[in-house]
Motif scaffolding. Structure first.
Motif, mmCIF file in Angstrom:
data_model
loop_
_atom_site.group_PDB
_atom_site.id
_atom_site.type_symbol
_atom_site.label_atom_id
_atom_site.label_comp_id
_atom_site.label_asym_id
_atom_site.label_seq_id
_atom_site.Cartn_x
_atom_site.Cartn_y
_atom_site.Cartn_z
ATOM 1 N N THR A 130 -12.367 31.676 38.890
ATOM 2 C CA THR A 130 -11.326 32.502 39.360
ATOM 3 C C THR A 130 -9.899 31.863 39.404
ATOM 4 O OG1 THR A 130 -11.684 31.585 41.548
ATOM 5 C CG2 THR A 130 -13.165 33.401 41.066
ATOM 6 N N PHE A 173 -6.807 30.387 37.748
ATOM 7 C CA PHE A 173 -6.176 30.435 36.464
ATOM 8 C C PHE A 173 -5.167 29.230 36.486
ATOM 9 C CE2 PHE A 173 -2.685 31.217 33.413
ATOM 10 C CZ PHE A 173 -3.382 31.228 32.140
ATOM 11 N N HIS A 174 -5.149 28.192 35.490
ATOM 12 C CA HIS A 174 -4.234 27.317 35.437
ATOM 13 C C HIS A 174 -4.079 26.630 34.110
ATOM 14 C CE1 HIS A 174 -7.190 24.108 35.291
ATOM 15 N NE2 HIS A 174 -8.028 24.938 36.124
#
Length: 167
Positions: A84, A86-87
C-alpha cells in the motif's frame, strides 16, 4: 536480576554469542534482500518491536517512530510496506556488530548490538540511513532463537525522509 548466563569466556558463552550473531545476520539478510514477509518470523507471536530516538529512550519517554506490539502488527506493517505504501524504492544494507550478552534471566537472554543501515536508491549513491543499537530480549524456541522484544534505538534526532522498512 537472577542470572543463569554462561560464564564469560566459556564455550557456552561463546556459543550463545555466536547464535545471537547468526540470528542478527539472518535478520539483516532478510531485510537487505527485501524478503519482508519473513521478517515477523524472527519474533514470538506476542513480541514487541520499537524504533525510538535515543533522546526519548534516555529520558524514558514513550514516543517512538514505530511501536508494534505483536507479530500480527508486524505482518500488517509488512503488508503496508509491500502493498500500500508508494515510495521511491531503495536498497538497504545492515552492518551489525557482534552481540554483547548482558544477562540471561529465567531463560530470557538480554543482549545488545550496534547497527548501521545504509540506503542506496537505484542510480544514486549510498548514504547513512540510520545508526544506533538493538536492545533485545531473546528466547529459545523449538524453531531456534526468537525475539521477545527488539528496540532499535537510533542516535540521530533526524530520520532521512520517512522510515518505511524495518530497521
Amino acid at each position: 536480576m537472577s542470572t543463569d548466563a554462561p560464564t564469560a569466556g566459556s564455550i557456552e558463552a561463546l556459543l550463545l554469542q555466536h547464535q545471537i550473531d547468526q540470528l542478527n545476520a539472518a535478520y539483516a539478510a532478510v531485510l537487505d534482500e527485501q524478503r519482508f514477509e519473513a521478517w515477523p518470523e524472527f519474533f514470538l507471536p506476542d513480541a514487541s518491536y520499537k524504533v525510538q530516538a535515543r533522546e526519548n529512550f534516555d529520558r524514558g519517554l514513550p514516543l517512538a517512530l514505530i511501536d508494534l506490539e505483536s507479530q500480527g502488527m508486524m505482518k500488517d506493517r509488512v503488508y503496508g510496506v509491500t502493498q500500500t505504501i508508494f515510495h521511491t524504492p531503495y536498497y538497504m544494507r545492515h552492518i551489525v556488530s557482534p552481540a554483547q550478552v548482558l544477562a540471561v534471566d529465567n531463560g530470557i537472554i538480554h543482549a545488545q548490538a550496534h547497527y548501521a543501515v545504509f540506503r542506496t536508491k537505484p542510480g544514486g549513491v549510498s548514504e547513512v540511513y540510520n545508526v544506533g543499537r538493538y536492545i533485545d530480549r531473546i528466547v529459545r524456541t523449538e524453531a531456534g532463537l526468537r525475539f521477545q522484544s527488539r528496540q532499535c534505538i537510533y542516535d540521530s534526532e533526524m530520520v532521512l525522509n520517512s522510515l518505511i522498512y524495518p530497521i
